[in-house]
Design a protein around this motif. Sequence first.
Motif, mmCIF file in Angstrom:
data_model
loop_
_atom_site.group_PDB
_atom_site.id
_atom_site.type_symbol
_atom_site.label_atom_id
_atom_site.label_comp_id
_atom_site.label_asym_id
_atom_site.label_seq_id
_atom_site.Cartn_x
_atom_site.Cartn_y
_atom_site.Cartn_z
ATOM 1 N N ARG A 77 17.518 -4.219 20.339
ATOM 2 C CA ARG A 77 17.886 -4.395 21.745
ATOM 3 C C ARG A 77 17.518 -3.105 22.470
ATOM 4 O O ARG A 77 17.742 -2.017 21.946
ATOM 5 N N VAL A 78 16.979 -3.245 23.683
ATOM 6 C CA VAL A 78 16.554 -2.082 24.458
ATOM 7 C C VAL A 78 17.102 -2.193 25.875
ATOM 8 O O VAL A 78 17.066 -3.266 26.481
ATOM 9 N N LEU A 79 17.584 -1.069 26.381
ATOM 10 C CA LEU A 79 18.022 -0.938 27.761
ATOM 11 C C LEU A 79 17.343 0.314 28.294
ATOM 12 O O LEU A 79 17.401 1.365 27.654
ATOM 13 N N PHE A 90 6.980 -2.023 31.574
ATOM 14 C CA PHE A 90 6.974 -2.371 30.153
ATOM 15 C C PHE A 90 8.024 -3.427 29.841
ATOM 16 O O PHE A 90 7.715 -4.455 29.226
ATOM 17 N N LEU A 91 9.260 -3.188 30.260
ATOM 18 C CA LEU A 91 10.308 -4.166 29.967
ATOM 19 C C LEU A 91 10.062 -5.475 30.705
ATOM 20 O O LEU A 91 10.366 -6.551 30.190
ATOM 21 N N GLY A 92 9.469 -5.406 31.895
ATOM 22 C CA GLY A 92 9.085 -6.621 32.605
ATOM 23 C C GLY A 92 8.011 -7.393 31.851
ATOM 24 O O GLY A 92 8.064 -8.624 31.754
ATOM 25 N N ASP A 93 7.031 -6.671 31.289
ATOM 26 C CA ASP A 93 5.974 -7.322 30.501
ATOM 27 C C ASP A 93 6.540 -8.016 29.272
ATOM 28 O O ASP A 93 5.983 -9.010 28.803
ATOM 29 N N LEU A 94 7.636 -7.497 28.747
ATOM 30 C CA LEU A 94 8.266 -8.137 27.593
ATOM 31 C C LEU A 94 9.142 -9.320 28.003
ATOM 32 O O LEU A 94 9.700 -10.003 27.156
ATOM 33 N N GLY A 95 9.265 -9.546 29.331
ATOM 34 C CA GLY A 95 10.114 -10.623 29.823
ATOM 35 C C GLY A 95 11.579 -10.220 29.874
ATOM 36 O O GLY A 95 12.464 -11.077 29.813
ATOM 37 N N LEU A 123 19.159 -11.395 22.411
ATOM 38 C CA LEU A 123 18.362 -10.313 22.974
ATOM 39 C C LEU A 123 17.356 -9.758 21.975
ATOM 40 O O LEU A 123 16.190 -9.544 22.330
ATOM 41 N N GLU A 124 17.758 -9.533 20.732
ATOM 42 C CA GLU A 124 16.793 -9.028 19.746
ATOM 43 C C GLU A 124 15.644 -10.012 19.568
ATOM 44 O O GLU A 124 14.490 -9.612 19.477
ATOM 45 N N GLU A 125 15.971 -11.289 19.508
ATOM 46 C CA GLU A 125 14.930 -12.323 19.384
ATOM 47 C C GLU A 125 13.997 -12.290 20.599
ATOM 48 O O GLU A 125 12.783 -12.396 20.461
ATOM 49 N N ARG A 126 14.567 -12.119 21.790
ATOM 50 C CA ARG A 126 13.755 -12.048 23.011
ATOM 51 C C ARG A 126 12.877 -10.798 23.019
ATOM 52 O O ARG A 126 11.730 -10.839 23.468
ATOM 53 N N GLY A 130 8.934 -10.968 23.019
ATOM 54 C CA GLY A 130 8.207 -10.251 24.064
ATOM 55 C C GLY A 130 7.147 -9.329 23.494
ATOM 56 O O GLY A 130 6.033 -9.236 24.011
ATOM 57 N N VAL A 131 7.480 -8.635 22.403
ATOM 58 C CA VAL A 131 6.514 -7.738 21.756
ATOM 59 C C VAL A 131 5.340 -8.543 21.203
ATOM 60 O O VAL A 131 4.182 -8.170 21.391
ATOM 61 N N LEU A 132 5.639 -9.658 20.534
ATOM 62 C CA LEU A 132 4.557 -10.490 19.993
ATOM 63 C C LEU A 132 3.667 -11.035 21.110
ATOM 64 O O LEU A 132 2.443 -11.070 20.978
ATOM 65 N N GLY A 133 4.281 -11.459 22.210
ATOM 66 C CA GLY A 133 3.510 -11.950 23.350
ATOM 67 C C GLY A 133 2.638 -10.866 23.952
ATOM 68 O O GLY A 133 1.472 -11.092 24.285
ATOM 69 N N ALA A 134 3.192 -9.662 24.091
ATOM 70 C CA ALA A 134 2.420 -8.541 24.645
ATOM 71 C C ALA A 134 1.257 -8.193 23.734
ATOM 72 O O ALA A 134 0.142 -7.939 24.203
#
Length: 176
Positions: A77-79, A90-95, A123-126, A130-134
């Motif tokens: 999880r990242v904030l 970056f966080l927007g690109d990850l959705g 959140l971890e799954e998201r 997001g990383v895989l999508g990026a």
Amino acid sequence: AVVPRVGGFPEPLLAAYRARAAAGAAAAAGAGLGPSAWLRREPPADASAFGAIAAGLDLVVAVRLHGAVLGAAAGRRVLGFAYDPKVTGFLGDLGLPEQVLTLDAGRDEIEAAILRSLADERLEERVRSGVLGARARLRAGRSRSCERLDEASRGWAPTAPATGAALREPRGDRPA
């Protein structure tokens, strides 16, 4: 005008960076998350070492882009604090645009974001999704860029065959 440089950066730029980073730390401290509440570790030697540390964390709170990138790459999880548009981007690109806090966020907003992040079971799954999508978008973009370069450079002969770094124009296309 001559601007003194510190470590390769103009001093006013460095001072502005320090002020933004200090503001992020102050915002965290204002939420009761000051240095006494932080988990202290030796600075990691490299990205792999950071990943090993992040693997044991519930949440990575990042003021700088590098922390957000490495935390996400570790699937945690990242904030992030929006000290710079790169963190927001970056966080927007990850959705995950909701995972960005402004530097003027108050104690209640920071605490609520941390509690929301820790309670969000998906959140971890998201983050991982997001990383895989990026990664997929970057690979696709790289492939398209390589195809375009191949098309544009047809007929060019490398002048440095060992590295392929330098290209020269085909003889017929050279300016007179």
